[in-house]
Design an enzyme around this catalytic site. Structure first.
Site, PDB file in Angstrom:
ATOM      1  N   CYS A  83      -8.566  -6.385  10.247  1.00 47.74           N
ATOM      2  CA  CYS A  83      -7.798  -6.454   9.011  1.00 47.74           C
ATOM      3  C   CYS A  83      -7.217  -7.846   8.805  1.00 47.74           C
ATOM      4  O   CYS A  83      -6.656  -8.441   9.734  1.00 47.74           O
ATOM      5  CB  CYS A  83      -6.675  -5.418   9.033  1.00 47.74           C
ATOM      6  SG  CYS A  83      -5.682  -5.393   7.527  1.00 47.74           S
ATOM      7  N   CYS A 139     -12.040  -3.677   1.279  1.00 49.55           N
ATOM      8  CA  CYS A 139     -11.308  -3.066   2.386  1.00 49.55           C
ATOM      9  C   CYS A 139     -11.129  -4.037   3.548  1.00 49.55           C
ATOM     10  O   CYS A 139     -12.092  -4.616   4.047  1.00 49.55           O
ATOM     11  CB  CYS A 139     -12.068  -1.826   2.872  1.00 49.55           C
ATOM     12  SG  CYS A 139     -11.227  -0.931   4.171  1.00 49.55           S
ATOM     13  N   GLU A 189      -0.223  -8.587  -2.128  1.00 44.91           N
ATOM     14  CA  GLU A 189      -1.397  -8.484  -2.993  1.00 44.91           C
ATOM     15  C   GLU A 189      -1.609  -7.042  -3.420  1.00 44.91           C
ATOM     16  O   GLU A 189      -1.328  -6.103  -2.671  1.00 44.91           O
ATOM     17  CB  GLU A 189      -2.641  -9.017  -2.272  1.00 44.91           C
ATOM     18  CG  GLU A 189      -2.570 -10.512  -2.012  1.00 44.91           C
ATOM     19  CD  GLU A 189      -3.815 -11.066  -1.309  1.00 44.91           C
ATOM     20  OE1 GLU A 189      -3.912 -12.297  -1.219  1.00 44.91           O
ATOM     21  OE2 GLU A 189      -4.668 -10.280  -0.847  1.00 44.91           O
TER      22      GLU A 189
END
Length: 351
Positions: free
Chosen positions: A120, A334, A93
């Site tokens: 993450c 993020c 991505e």
């Protein structure tokens, strides 16, 4: 069977060497390089090169371009997330973000990630492979071609750990900075790492004026080890020491990324401890309200507490900002990349 090299991976010097071995003039190398970095989709589009040479190139090299599998546009801020597929089926991505100063691309350095950071979304996804320097450049070319814009800034903060793909990272920096290519200044490129200490020192020795961004996220080893397995190998003390070496060698400021997680690393004591560690360093702290992802229970710190945390750092002379959130409604913020990639592709298959 010999595996053909992808033409976009070659520097001008490598192209000159290849052409010389073919008995072709070296000046063709610049022309081929320029075509590759204009984003043409096939060798046949290289119209100032003879048909005979184009055929030779097709016989000797691959000319793989990324395919856009999906494109998601934020209704909040216009951020665009791309689901991109390489010729071998690996999927990554990339994100295009618009700021007042222009367009920034957030690109991936690996198909998957081995680092296992708990906050993450790339964690838990099978690792595919490293991306080549040319494949990293191609993410930018694909975005520019799709949107008709020029990307002026690059952050290597997508899927993967850039310093775990060190040689390809350096190749990417040389390719993307070349005057006959995209010509993006190295000072406009940020390299993010979870803290691979030997590679940070090695990058310092390259003396390239890129911005080094450190995923710190904790003021001490106890907290950091809970969320970042890398800390068990490279302690926070070793990491900070490596960052000091980096600033001394390069003269460049280091950015410390700090995801604010409620009741984990957001206490005022944490702010004081972090201030003590970083005081006097050539650095900047970027506070990030943590984004939710499937599989963890992290909750973001409330904004008033983030402001108090920020004030403590600033009162100790540490430049601090709170990151502006972009693309959160399309999982492009993020830590969110790769969160819904399976869902994205499932939707595509149904269409």
């Amino acid at each position: 069977m010999e595996i053909k090299r992808n033409l976009i991976d070659l520097t001008i010097e490598e192209l000159e060497e290849e052409l010389s071995m073919m008995g072709q003039p070296k000046f063709r190398a610049k022309q081929i390089f320029q075509w590759c970095h204009k984003g043409v989709m096939s060798i046949d589009e290289m119209t100032n090169i003879s048909k005979d040479l184009r055929q030779i190139l097709k016989d000797k090299f691959r000319f793989d371009r990324i395919k856009i599998r999906n494109r998601l546009v934020s209704n909040i801020d216009g951020t665009i997330k791309y689901v991109l597929e390489y010729a071998d089926g690996n999927i990554i991505e990339s994100v295009l973000m618009k700021y007042k100063h222009g367009f920034t691309a957030c690109i991936s350095s690996q198909a998957g990630c081995k680092m296992g950071c708990k906050f993450c979304a790339s964690t838990g996804i099978d690792f595919g492979r490293n991306l080549t320097g040319g494949e990293m450049v191609d993410q930018i070319l694909t975005i520019q071609r799709d949107q008709g814009v020029r990307v002026g800034n690059v952050v290597i903060m997508g899927i993967g750990e850039p310093l775990d793909n060190y040689d390809n990272l350096i190749k990417f920096l040389k390719l993307v900075n070349h005057k006959d290519g995209l010509n993006i200044g190295l000072r406009h490129i940020s390299v993010s790492t979870c803290g691979l200490v030997p590679k940070i020192i090695k990058l310092a020795e390259e003396n390239l004026p890129v911005t080094l961004s450190i995923s710190l996220h904790a003021p001490n080893n106890e907290i950091r080890e809970k969320i970042m397995p890398v800390n068990k190998t490279y302690s926070i003390d070793k990491l900070i020491e490596a960052c000091k070496i980096y600033t001394e060698v390069t003269g460049r400021r280091v950015t410390f990324e700090y995801a604010m997680v409620s009741d984990l690393n957001d206490s005022l004591e944490c702010a004081k401890e972090l201030s003590k560690r970083l005081k006097g360093m050539l650095c900047h702290v970027n506070l990030i309200p943590v984004n939710s992802i499937e599989g963890n229970e992290f909750r973001r710190t409330k904004m008033d507490k983030i402001q108090k945390f920020k004030n403590i750092l600033e009162n100790n002379g540490i430049e601090t900002t709170v990151r502006r959130e972009l693309g959160s409604d399309i999982n492009a913020a993020c830590g969110q990349l790769r969160k819904s990639i399976t869902n994205d592709l499932s939707i595509l298959k149904e269409q």
